[in-house]
Write a protein that holds these residues in place. Structure first.
Motif, short mmCIF file in Angstrom:
data_model
loop_
_atom_site.label_atom_id
_atom_site.label_comp_id
_atom_site.label_asym_id
_atom_site.label_seq_id
_atom_site.Cartn_x
_atom_site.Cartn_y
_atom_site.Cartn_z
N MET A 43 0.81 -1.21 0.00
CA MET A 43 0.00 0.00 0.00
C MET A 43 0.85 1.26 0.00
SD MET A 43 -2.86 1.31 2.76
CE MET A 43 -1.68 2.21 3.74
N GLY A 44 2.01 1.23 0.70
CA GLY A 44 2.80 2.45 0.79
C GLY A 44 4.16 2.23 1.41
N GLU A 45 4.85 3.33 1.64
CA GLU A 45 6.17 3.33 2.26
C GLU A 45 6.16 4.29 3.43
OE1 GLU A 45 8.50 1.30 1.19
OE2 GLU A 45 7.46 0.65 -0.62
N ALA A 46 6.82 3.92 4.52
CA ALA A 46 6.90 4.77 5.70
C ALA A 46 8.36 5.06 6.03
CB ALA A 46 6.23 4.09 6.89
N LYS A 47 8.61 6.27 6.52
CA LYS A 47 9.96 6.66 6.93
C LYS A 47 9.89 7.32 8.29
CE LYS A 47 14.04 9.31 5.47
NZ LYS A 47 14.61 10.18 4.42
N LEU A 48 10.64 6.76 9.25
CA LEU A 48 10.74 7.32 10.59
C LEU A 48 12.10 7.97 10.76
CD1 LEU A 48 9.43 4.36 12.82
CD2 LEU A 48 8.10 6.14 11.69
N THR A 49 12.13 9.13 11.39
CA THR A 49 13.41 9.78 11.69
C THR A 49 13.37 10.35 13.10
OG1 THR A 49 12.71 11.91 10.75
CG2 THR A 49 13.85 10.37 9.27
N LEU A 50 14.51 10.27 13.78
CA LEU A 50 14.69 10.89 15.08
C LEU A 50 15.94 11.74 15.03
CD1 LEU A 50 14.12 11.16 18.18
CD2 LEU A 50 15.63 9.19 18.49
#
Length: 233
Positions: A43-50
């Motif tokens: 369905m999609g792509e996710a990107k997490l950043t800290l």
């Protein structure tokens, strides 16, 4: 993780059966990417950043872009941006902004902690309620849980800042399981939410990552996130 489309929940007073850790030992900066599946289909792509942003605060972002199916057809994407301070091992909320963009029905939500009060604006509807020390919100909840697991917790209870009040959410380690995701195959621990029947499961490798390698939630769309990559500066 929340992680964004998964609605893992929101605020946190924190109870766990593990020793406290110093602020220096909690995550400071990383990037993680995920594949998002719905009903087992891409369905999609996710990107997490800290990243640290100064004055003891950190910014934690979760951005999801629809790449297939209806999500792509409607140009759907979500953006969640949290600012927090580490209170021991808890990412205590300072602010949280959620935006869902689509050609169909966009949504926006914003939480801001002002003194001892939480101010919430939910698509133009305003609510305020008392803040709890150590409160998290839904975007940072999976990160808080990952840090707790890393330090030996077998269960954790969080006070999560919701639309109109702080909601207590409880999680426990239910099993050790092998899991395969694009980032690799792992011996993981499966964590279940136990305070409600929500069919929420997350798989962590606590010694390796502070975020889940996989999340599955049937409530709210039968969604799954699978880790693709994780990196630190």
């Amino acid at each position: 993780m929340k992680i964004s489309l998964l609605r893992a929940g929101l605020a946190a007073t924190f109870v766990l059966s593990a020793t406290a850790v110093s602020a220096a030992s909690v995550p400071q900066s990383f990037t993680a990417t995920y594949h998002v599946l719905q009903g087992g289909e891409p369905m999609g792509e996710a990107k997490l950043t800290l990243n640290p942003v100064g004055n003891g605060q950190f910014e934690y972002t979760d951005k999801v872009t629809g790449t297939s199916g209806l999500a792509a057809a409607f140009g759907a994407s979500t953006s969640e941006v949290s600012h927090f301070t580490w209170a021991g091992q808890v990412p205590q909320a300072v602010s949280y902004k959620y935006a869902f963009a689509s050609s169909f029905k966009p949504k926006n939500r914003e939480l801001v902690v002002q003194g001892n009060t939480v101010q919430m604006d939910d698509n133009g509807k305003h609510h305020s309620y008392p803040m709890q020390p150590g409160m998290v919100e839904r975007n940072t909840l999976p990160l808080a849980l990952g840090v707790a697991l890393r330090d030996g917790a077998k269960s954790a209870t969080f006070g999560v800042g919701g639309r109109q009040s702080v909601e207590m959410q409880t999680f426990k380690v239910a099993a050790s399981e092998k899991v395969s995701v694009p980032a690799g195959s792992f011996d993981a621990v499966r964590v279940d939410r136990t305070d409600q029947e929500r069919d929420f499961n997350a798989w962590y490798v606590p010694a390796k990552y502070p975020v889940p390698v996989k999340i599955s939630q049937k409530d709210g769309g039968n969604l799954t996130l699978e880790l693709v990559s994780y990196s630190q500066p």
